[in-house]
Scaffold this motif. Structure first.
Motif, PDB file in Angstrom:
ATOM      1  N   GLU A  73       0.836  -1.193   0.000  1.00 51.51           N
ATOM      2  CA  GLU A  73       0.000   0.000   0.000  1.00 51.51           C
ATOM      3  C   GLU A  73       0.870   1.241   0.000  1.00 51.51           C
ATOM      4  O   GLU A  73       1.897   1.300   0.668  1.00 51.51           O
ATOM      5  N   GLN A  74       0.447   2.231  -0.751  1.00 51.41           N
ATOM      6  CA  GLN A  74       1.196   3.476  -0.813  1.00 51.41           C
ATOM      7  C   GLN A  74       0.924   4.289   0.443  1.00 51.41           C
ATOM      8  O   GLN A  74      -0.188   4.334   0.936  1.00 51.41           O
ATOM      9  N   THR A  75       1.976   4.931   0.926  1.00 54.19           N
ATOM     10  CA  THR A  75       1.831   5.732   2.136  1.00 54.19           C
ATOM     11  C   THR A  75       1.375   7.153   1.831  1.00 54.19           C
ATOM     12  O   THR A  75       0.952   7.869   2.712  1.00 54.19           O
ATOM     13  N   THR A  76       1.464   7.583   0.571  1.00 49.12           N
ATOM     14  CA  THR A  76       1.022   8.922   0.224  1.00 49.12           C
ATOM     15  C   THR A  76      -0.495   8.922   0.063  1.00 49.12           C
ATOM     16  O   THR A  76      -1.061   7.993  -0.509  1.00 49.12           O
ATOM     17  N   PRO A  77      -1.157   9.941   0.581  1.00 49.29           N
ATOM     18  CA  PRO A  77      -2.614   9.972   0.479  1.00 49.29           C
ATOM     19  C   PRO A  77      -3.069  10.184  -0.966  1.00 49.29           C
ATOM     20  O   PRO A  77      -2.412  10.876  -1.741  1.00 49.29           O
ATOM     21  N   ALA A  78      -4.189   9.586  -1.322  1.00 49.51           N
ATOM     22  CA  ALA A  78      -4.742   9.729  -2.668  1.00 49.51           C
ATOM     23  C   ALA A  78      -5.465  11.062  -2.782  1.00 49.51           C
ATOM     24  O   ALA A  78      -6.020  11.574  -1.811  1.00 49.51           O
ATOM     25  N   VAL A  79      -5.462  11.623  -3.973  1.00 47.55           N
ATOM     26  CA  VAL A  79      -6.185  12.863  -4.234  1.00 47.55           C
ATOM     27  C   VAL A  79      -7.662  12.536  -4.283  1.00 47.55           C
ATOM     28  O   VAL A  79      -8.091  11.649  -5.016  1.00 47.55           O
ATOM     29  N   THR A  80      -8.454  13.251  -3.483  1.00 41.62           N
ATOM     30  CA  THR A  80      -9.888  12.974  -3.464  1.00 41.62           C
ATOM     31  C   THR A  80     -10.706  14.072  -4.140  1.00 41.62           C
ATOM     32  O   THR A  80     -11.844  13.836  -4.515  1.00 41.62           O
ATOM     33  N   SER A  81     -10.148  15.272  -4.293  1.00 47.83           N
ATOM     34  CA  SER A  81     -10.887  16.311  -5.008  1.00 47.83           C
ATOM     35  C   SER A  81      -9.922  17.336  -5.607  1.00 47.83           C
ATOM     36  O   SER A  81      -8.818  17.537  -5.099  1.00 47.83           O
ATOM     37  N   ILE A  82     -10.380  17.944  -6.698  1.00 47.65           N
ATOM     38  CA  ILE A  82      -9.598  18.979  -7.387  1.00 47.65           C
ATOM     39  C   ILE A  82     -10.525  20.153  -7.621  1.00 47.65           C
ATOM     40  O   ILE A  82     -11.668  19.992  -8.043  1.00 47.65           O
ATOM     41  N   LYS A  83     -10.025  21.375  -7.348  1.00 44.13           N
ATOM     42  CA  LYS A  83     -10.834  22.570  -7.563  1.00 44.13           C
ATOM     43  C   LYS A  83     -10.101  23.476  -8.544  1.00 44.13           C
ATOM     44  O   LYS A  83      -8.954  23.844  -8.325  1.00 44.13           O
ATOM     45  N   ARG A  84     -10.778  23.807  -9.624  1.00 42.45           N
ATOM     46  CA  ARG A  84     -10.259  24.726 -10.638  1.00 42.45           C
ATOM     47  C   ARG A  84     -11.299  25.827 -10.817  1.00 42.45           C
ATOM     48  O   ARG A  84     -12.355  25.611 -11.386  1.00 42.45           O
ATOM     49  N   GLY A  85     -11.012  26.978 -10.293  1.00 44.35           N
ATOM     50  CA  GLY A  85     -11.964  28.090 -10.376  1.00 44.35           C
ATOM     51  C   GLY A  85     -13.240  27.744  -9.639  1.00 44.35           C
ATOM     52  O   GLY A  85     -13.237  27.457  -8.449  1.00 44.35           O
ATOM     53  N   ASP A  86     -14.371  27.769 -10.355  1.00 46.41           N
ATOM     54  CA  ASP A  86     -15.668  27.471  -9.769  1.00 46.41           C
ATOM     55  C   ASP A  86     -16.020  25.978  -9.816  1.00 46.41           C
ATOM     56  O   ASP A  86     -17.047  25.571  -9.286  1.00 46.41           O
ATOM     57  N   VAL A  87     -15.176  25.176 -10.456  1.00 49.72           N
ATOM     58  CA  VAL A  87     -15.496  23.754 -10.651  1.00 49.72           C
ATOM     59  C   VAL A  87     -14.706  22.895  -9.665  1.00 49.72           C
ATOM     60  O   VAL A  87     -13.496  23.017  -9.546  1.00 49.72           O
ATOM     61  N   THR A  88     -15.421  22.039  -8.938  1.00 45.42           N
ATOM     62  CA  THR A  88     -14.784  21.091  -8.020  1.00 45.42           C
ATOM     63  C   THR A  88     -15.137  19.682  -8.478  1.00 45.42           C
ATOM     64  O   THR A  88     -16.303  19.380  -8.703  1.00 45.42           O
ATOM     65  N   THR A  89     -14.111  18.858  -8.607  1.00 53.53           N
ATOM     66  CA  THR A  89     -14.322  17.468  -8.997  1.00 53.53           C
ATOM     67  C   THR A  89     -13.852  16.592  -7.848  1.00 53.53           C
ATOM     68  O   THR A  89     -12.725  16.732  -7.379  1.00 53.53           O
ATOM     69  N   ALA A  90     -14.727  15.700  -7.385  1.00 58.29           N
ATOM     70  CA  ALA A  90     -14.384  14.808  -6.280  1.00 58.29           C
ATOM     71  C   ALA A  90     -14.296  13.374  -6.799  1.00 58.29           C
ATOM     72  O   ALA A  90     -15.066  12.960  -7.666  1.00 58.29           O
ATOM     73  N   PHE A  91     -13.344  12.636  -6.255  1.00 63.33           N
ATOM     74  CA  PHE A  91     -13.144  11.241  -6.633  1.00 63.33           C
ATOM     75  C   PHE A  91     -13.410  10.367  -5.432  1.00 63.33           C
ATOM     76  O   PHE A  91     -13.195  10.768  -4.299  1.00 63.33           O
ATOM     77  N   GLY A  92     -13.834   9.146  -5.677  1.00 61.43           N
ATOM     78  CA  GLY A  92     -14.073   8.199  -4.590  1.00 61.43           C
ATOM     79  C   GLY A  92     -12.758   7.773  -3.959  1.00 61.43           C
ATOM     80  O   GLY A  92     -11.696   7.809  -4.578  1.00 61.43           O
ATOM     81  N   SER A  93     -12.817   7.389  -2.709  1.00 63.80           N
ATOM     82  CA  SER A  93     -11.611   6.968  -2.013  1.00 63.80           C
ATOM     83  C   SER A  93     -11.683   5.512  -1.561  1.00 63.80           C
ATOM     84  O   SER A  93     -10.886   5.084  -0.751  1.00 63.80           O
ATOM     85  N   ALA A  94     -12.660   4.779  -2.075  1.00 63.93           N
ATOM     86  CA  ALA A  94     -12.795   3.381  -1.675  1.00 63.93           C
ATOM     87  C   ALA A  94     -11.667   2.556  -2.274  1.00 63.93           C
ATOM     88  O   ALA A  94     -11.254   2.776  -3.400  1.00 63.93           O
TER      89      ALA A  94
END
Length: 122
Positions: A73-94
């Protein structure tokens, strides 16, 4: 047993396990034994030719990484969301669930490399 021991140092290197670390040797040897036996059965041969050594190591590495995923398992946390200006994209963390079958299933994934070594049964 000696047949499997020749692969052990290289398999440890592929898995980034130090040669001095013997805590996982039983698991590694089990993976090697399983894969070597399945290759012998699949190809109908009594010994592994030198030309198949790298294939044995690749299959054993895949088998070990799949069978014991918590060791990698990787010790670095996974990216769960990205925000660009007014747009936010969230990803699942399962976490993905991996089911490990028999060594034979892994061997079939490498059928192209093993085909040249297969012998007919009479």
């Amino acid at each position: 047993m000696e047949e499997y021991l020749k692969y052990l140092p290289k398999l440890k290197h592929l898995l980034s396990i130090t040669i001095e670390d013997t805590s996982k040797d039983q698991r590694l040897l089990f993976a090697l034994e399983t894969i070597v036996q399945e290759i012998k059965t699949y190809c109908n041969i009594s010994f592994i030719p030198e030309a198949l050594d790298n294939v044995v190591l690749h299959i054993a590495e895949d088998y070990y990484r799949t069978k014991y995923p918590t060791e990698f398992e990787q010790t670095t946390p996974a990216v769960t969301s990205i925000k660009r200006g007014d747009v936010t994209t969230a990803f699942g963390s399962a976490k993905a669930t991996v089911t490990v079958g028999s060594g034979a299933a892994f061997v079939r994934n490498y059928a192209a490399q093993l085909q040249a070594f297969r012998r007919l049964r009479w």
